[in-house]
Design an enzyme around this catalytic site. Structure first.
Site, mmCIF file in Angstrom:
data_model
loop_
_atom_site.group_PDB
_atom_site.id
_atom_site.type_symbol
_atom_site.label_atom_id
_atom_site.label_comp_id
_atom_site.label_asym_id
_atom_site.label_seq_id
_atom_site.Cartn_x
_atom_site.Cartn_y
_atom_site.Cartn_z
ATOM 1 C CD GLU A 538 36.722 5.180 -13.313
ATOM 2 O OE1 GLU A 538 35.464 4.671 -13.358
ATOM 3 O OE2 GLU A 538 37.623 4.378 -12.559
ATOM 4 C CG ASN A 596 32.237 4.392 -15.362
ATOM 5 O OD1 ASN A 596 33.087 3.361 -15.611
ATOM 6 N ND2 ASN A 596 32.507 4.811 -14.045
ATOM 7 C CD GLU A 628 36.966 2.729 -16.932
ATOM 8 O OE1 GLU A 628 36.366 2.641 -15.792
ATOM 9 O OE2 GLU A 628 38.354 3.169 -16.498
ATOM 10 C CG ASP A 658 34.164 0.052 -14.663
ATOM 11 O OD1 ASP A 658 35.250 -0.217 -14.199
ATOM 12 O OD2 ASP A 658 33.150 0.577 -14.209
ATOM 13 C CD GLU A 715 37.189 -0.461 -10.322
ATOM 14 O OE1 GLU A 715 37.285 0.730 -10.395
ATOM 15 O OE2 GLU A 715 36.090 -1.226 -10.574
#
Length: 757
Positions: A538, A596, A628, A658, A715
Site C-alpha cells: 500500500e 487510497n 482502496e 478501506d 491491516e
C-alpha cells in the site's frame, strides 16, 4: 425665453450658478482678447510665452528648427481618436487641429495604444494628450478647460445579469485597458476583482467574447461604436457611471505650453470652431441610447463667450442676454444631473441593494472612523442565519427574502451603529455592547415569532480588548462565529484560543499554492497469509514540510479532505504507485500497489483519464494498481462513480473498501459499486486476540466476504498470534508492522530483494 428666465429667478441656486459661468466666461474672454501693443486683439501668447514645442523638422531653406506641437492619441479609440491607414482621425484630432490653428503653431500627431502613448507623454515625447480628469492625474499634469464629459459602462454577454456598479463585481474577472481611468479607479478603490489587462478597448471586448474575462469596464461611446461596427454579441449591462471631464493635459512644469494651450482652446471655443467640430462628430461621440451625462461643454462655453462679446460690444442686446442665461441654465442643469449621477453611483457603491445596509468596504470605513475617536467600548458582532439554503429550498425564495428583510428592519430599528450584509444570510453590526445584547435577544426570542423558522448563531469581538481596527475585529469575530458553529453554541465572544492553528494555516497555504515540497510516498508490504508470499503493498503519504518538519497523515489529511484539496495527494500517490509498479514489472517481479482514493476523487470527471495517462506515461500495467476506497463520506453521484469503477475494472484495476466497518457507508458501497475486496480496519485487528468481541466482528466480516466472493485484507497485524488467528478464521491477506513498517522507496525495494532471496 421669458419662461426660462422665470425658472432661473425662481431657483436662487441656479441663478447663482448661471451668473458664475457668465462671469467666468467674461474673464476668460478678456484674457484672450486683451489688445497687444499695436492695439489689435490676439489670442496668441507673446514670444516669451510661446511653448517649448518638440522640434520635429528642419526648414530646408533657412536651416532653422520648425516648431511643432505633438498631440498624442489612442490609435484604437474611435470615434474620439484612431488611425486609419496612417491617418489620424476623430473628434479629438479635429479639435486639436482647430486649437493648433487658433494658436498659430502647426500640430503633428503620434498615436499608439494607450499605455504606450501615456508613457511617451510622461517622457516628453508627446506635448499634449487628451484624457479624463481625475484627482490623481491632476497632481501630475495641468489640465485645460474641459471640452466634453464622457461616461463609462459595464459590458458583457446578453445572457449575463445586469451589474449596477463595479462594486458588484466581487470575485469576477474584469477586462480593462491598461492604465486607463477604469484600471486606475479599480486599483484605487480596491474592488475585489481579478483584473484582465488589455492593450485596447477592442482587446477588452474580445477578452469577454473569448471567455478570458466575465465583464469589461469601458468608455461608453467607444465601446458602443465598436460593438455596433463589428456586430459583436455584447451589450451594456449597467447604466452609465463615472462621468468624467475630458480635457487636454500637459506636463506640470511646462507652464508656457499650458498658457498657449488654454488661450488657443478658449479662442477655438469663442470662435464657434468647437461647435463645428462637435456637430461633425455628434452622431458618433454620443452613444446610441439615452445617457445620464453626455452633454458637450460647448453648449455652455459658446453661449458664455457670446454673452461676454455682447457685454463688450453690444451692451444693449437684451435678446442675446436671455439666450446666454438659457444656455447657462442648460449647463447648470447638466452639471446638476452629473452631480446627482455621481451621488447615486456612490450610494450604490456604498450600500447593498437588497437590504440598504452598508457594503463590507463601507462598513469597514465607518467602523474605522468611529474607532479613531477612541470610544470607551464597542462591540463588533457577526451573526449568521443558520440553514438559509435549507429554508430557501423548503419554503421558497420569497420566504427567504422576507426573512432577510425582517432582519434588516430589526437592525435599522434597534442598532444605531453601522450594519453590514455580506450575503448568504451573514450580517455584521458595530455598536455599544448593551445595544447589541438587546438586539440579539430580540432577534433570537421575542421577534422570532414573526419568522418562526429562523435560527441564528453569532460571534463577537470587543474594542479595545480584541483589536483597534475593523479588519482585526472582523477576523476575531469571524473566528468566534466559526467556533460557535463548531461547538453548536448560540453565541461566543472571541478569545485567543480560537485563533487558527499556525500548522493548519501553513498546510492550507501549501495546498492552495500547490507547493507540496517534501511530500513523498512510503510503501507497506502485504503478504498472502496461507503461502507467506509477498503479493502487494500500500502506498501511503508522508510529508517532510520545509518549515514544520515531519507531519503525520493525521495532521494534514483530514484538514485538506475537508477543504477539498485531497485530490492533490491522490494524484501524487497514484503517480508514485504506478511508477514503482512499472519499475518492479520491468525487473520481472510484478507487485500490486494500492492507493487510497475518496468518492470525491472518483466523482471527478477527469479521474479515469488521469489514471490512464499515468499508466501510459510510466509504461505500467493496469492490473498492478488497486484502489482502496475510503469511507469518510458518501457522494450523491453514485451513477457516475459506479460507471468509472466499472471502466477501471475492465482495464484490470481492482477496488477495495478501506477500513471496512468503521464508516457509515460500508454496506452502501457494497451495494452501489463493483467491489472485489474488503480491508478490515486495524481497530478490530489489533485487539482481536485479547478481545472476543473484536474477534467475532472479524469473523462476521469474513463470513460476509465469503458469501459475496470478496477477498479480505487485515491491516494492523502486529504479532504472530494475530497472524495465526487470522489464518484460522480464513482471512486472505495481512498487512502490518509484524511484516514490515511503511518503507521509503529505496528501503522498500531492498525489502523485496531480501524477502524474495
Amino acid at each position: 425665453m421669458l419662461r426660462i428666465s422665470e425658472a432661473i429667478s425662481d431657483n436662487p441656486w441656479r441663478m447663482k450658478r448661471a451668473i458664475f459661468f457668465i462671469f467666468w466666461s467674461f474673464l476668460t474672454l478678456l484674457i484672450v482678447t486683451i489688445p497687444d501693443a499695436t492695439g489689435s486683439a490676439t489670442a496668441t501668447p507673446t514670444t516669451a510665452e510661446t511653448p517649448t514645442a518638440a522640434i520635429t523638422a528642419i526648414d530646408p531653406l533657412t536651416g532653422t528648427p520648425e516648431r511643432r506641437i505633438t498631440f498624442g492619441g489612442n490609435s484604437g479609440y474611435q470615434p474620439f481618436e484612431w488611425e486609419d491607414q496612417g491617418m489620424p482621425l476623430g473628434f479629438n484630432i479635429d479639435l486639436a487641429k482647430a486649437v493648433s490653428k487658433a494658436g498659430d503653431i502647426p500640430a503633428e500627431f503620434k498615436l499608439g495604444n494607450w499605455a504606450e502613448i501615456l508613457e511617451a507623454f510622461e517622457q516628453g515625447e508627446v506635448d499634449v494628450l487628451a484624457m479624463y480628469v481625475s484627482d490623481e492625474r491632476a497632481r501630475l499634469f495641468r489640465f485645460s478647460t474641459p471640452f466634453y464629459v464622457v461616461n463609462h459602462a459595464i459590458y458583457g454577454a446578453p445572457t449575463q445579469l445586469p451589474i449596477p456598479q463595479p462594486v458588484d463585481f466581487t470575485g469576477q474577472r474584469v477586462a480593462v485597458e491598461t492604465r486607463s481611468y477604469a484600471h486606475e479607479e479599480l486599483l484605487a478603490k480596491k474592488f475585489n476583482v481579478e483584473l484582465v489587462l488589455t492593450d485596447s478597448t477592442e482587446g477588452a471586448l474580445n477578452a469577454v467574447l473569448l471567455g478570458e474575462a466575465d465583464y469589461a469596464i469601458l468608455t461608453e461611446s467607444v465601446a458602443e461604436n465598436l460593438i455596433a461596427d463589428s456586430e459583436l454579441p455584447l451589450e451594456s449591462l449597467s447604466p452609465p457611471f463615472w462621468p468624467r471631464n475630458y480635457a487636454f493635459a500637459v506636463q506640470f512644469e511646462r507652464k508656457d505650453l499650458y498658457a498657449w494651450l488654454e488661450g488657443a482652446l478658449s479662442q477655438t471655443i469663442a470662435s464657434d470652431q468647437y461647435q463645428a467640430v462637435y456637430e461633425k462628430w455628434e452622431s458618433e461621440i454620443r452613444p446610441g441610447r439615452d445617457s445620464y451625462i453626455q452633454v458637450p461643454f460647448y453648449v455652455g462655453y459658446t453661449a458664455l463667450a457670446a454673452i461676454a462679446l455682447t457685454v463688450i460690444f453690444f451692451l444693449t442686446s437684451w435678446t442675446l442676454r436671455l439666450r446666454v442665461i438659457s444656455k447657462s441654465f442648460d449647463l447648470g442643469t447638466a452639471m446638476e444631473r452629473a452631480d446627482r449621477s455621481e451621488n447615486n453611483a456612490q450610494h450604490i457603491a456604498d450600500y447593498e441593494t437588497e437590504t440598504g445596509l452598508c457594503r463590507p468596504h463601507y462598513f469597514a470605513e465607518m467602523v474605522d472612523k468611529t474607532l479613531k475617536q477612541k470610544p470607551a467600548s464597542c462591540e463588533l458582532m457577526i451573526f449568521k442565519l443558520v440553514h438559509l439554503s435549507e429554508v430557501r429550498g423548503t419554503l421558497g425564495q420569497a420566504y427567504s427574502s422576507e426573512l432577510i428583510k425582517h432582519i434588516t428592519m430589526l437592525l435599522k430599528d434597534q442598532i444605531t451603529g453601522p450594519s453590514c450584509y455580506f450575503g448568504r444570510g451573514i450580517f455584521a453590526v458595530f455598536s455599544d455592547p448593551s445595544e447589541i445584547e438587546l438586539f440579539f435577544e430580540s432577534l433570537s426570542t421575542k421577534q422570532i415569532e414573526a419568522m418562526p423558522y429562523a435560527q441564528y448563531v453569532a460571534g463577537s469581538a470587543c474594542f479595545p480588548e480584541h483589536g483597534s481596527a475593523c479588519g482585526v475585529l472582523l477576523d476575531h469575530a469571524d473566528a468566534a462565529l466559526s467556533m460557535a458553529v463548531y461547538r453548536n453554541k448560540h453565541r461566543l465572544v472571541y478569545d485567543s484560543s480560537m485563533d487558527p492553528s499556525t500548522t493548519d494555516q501553513a498546510v492550507v497555504t501549501a495546498f492552495r499554492t500547490h507547493s507540496l515540497k517534501g511530500m513523498y510516498a512510503v510503501f507497506q508490504p502485504q503478504i498472502d497469509i496461507k503461502t507467506g508470499q509477498l503479493i502487494g503493498a500500500e502506498a501511503l503519504v508522508r510529508w517532510q514540510h520545509p518549515t514544520l518538519g515531519a507531519l503525520t497523515p493525521d495532521e494534514f489529511v483530514p484538514l485538506v479532505e475537508k477543504l477539498g484539496y485531497i485530490s492533490q495527494i491522490t494524484k501524487l500517490m497514484l503517480n508514485e504507485a504506478i511508477r514503482v509498479s512499472a519499475l518492479l514489472r520491468k525487473q520481472n517481479r510484478p507487485l500490486v500497489t494500492s492507493v487510497n482514493v475518496s468518492v470525491h476523487d472518483l466523482a471527478d470527471p477527469n479521474f479515469f483519464e488521469t489514471i490512464k495517462s499515468a499508466v501510459e506515461h510510466f509504461k505500467g500495467e493496469f492490473c498492478d494498481l488497486k484502489l482502496e476506497l475510503t469511507e469518510t463520506s458518501f457522494s450523491s453521484e453514485i451513477g457516475h462513480i459506479s460507471d468509472t469503477l466499472v471502466r477501471l475494472n475492465e482495464l484490470g484495476i481492482k477496488v477495495s473498501i478501506d477500513d471496512f466497518g468503521t464508516g457509515y457507508s460500508s454496506l452502501a458501497y457494497l451495494s452501489a459499486f463493483p467491489i472485489q475486496e474488503l480491508k478490515i480496519d486495524r481497530a478490530f485487528v489489533t485487539g482481536m486476540v485479547e478481545h472476543e468481541k473484536n474477534c467475532n466482528i472479524i469473523r462476521a466480516t469474513l463470513v460476509l466476504a465469503d458469501h459475496l466472493k470478496l477477498k479480505t485484507v487485515a491491516e494492523g497485524v502486529e504479532d504472530e498470534k494475530t497472524l495465526t488467528l487470522l489464518d484460522e478464521l480464513g482471512c486472505s491477506v495481512a498487512q502490518g508492522y509484524f511484516i514490515s513498517k511503511p518503507l521509503p522507496e529505496a528501503e522498500f525495494l531492498k525489502f523485496i530483494d531480501n524477502y524474495l532471496a
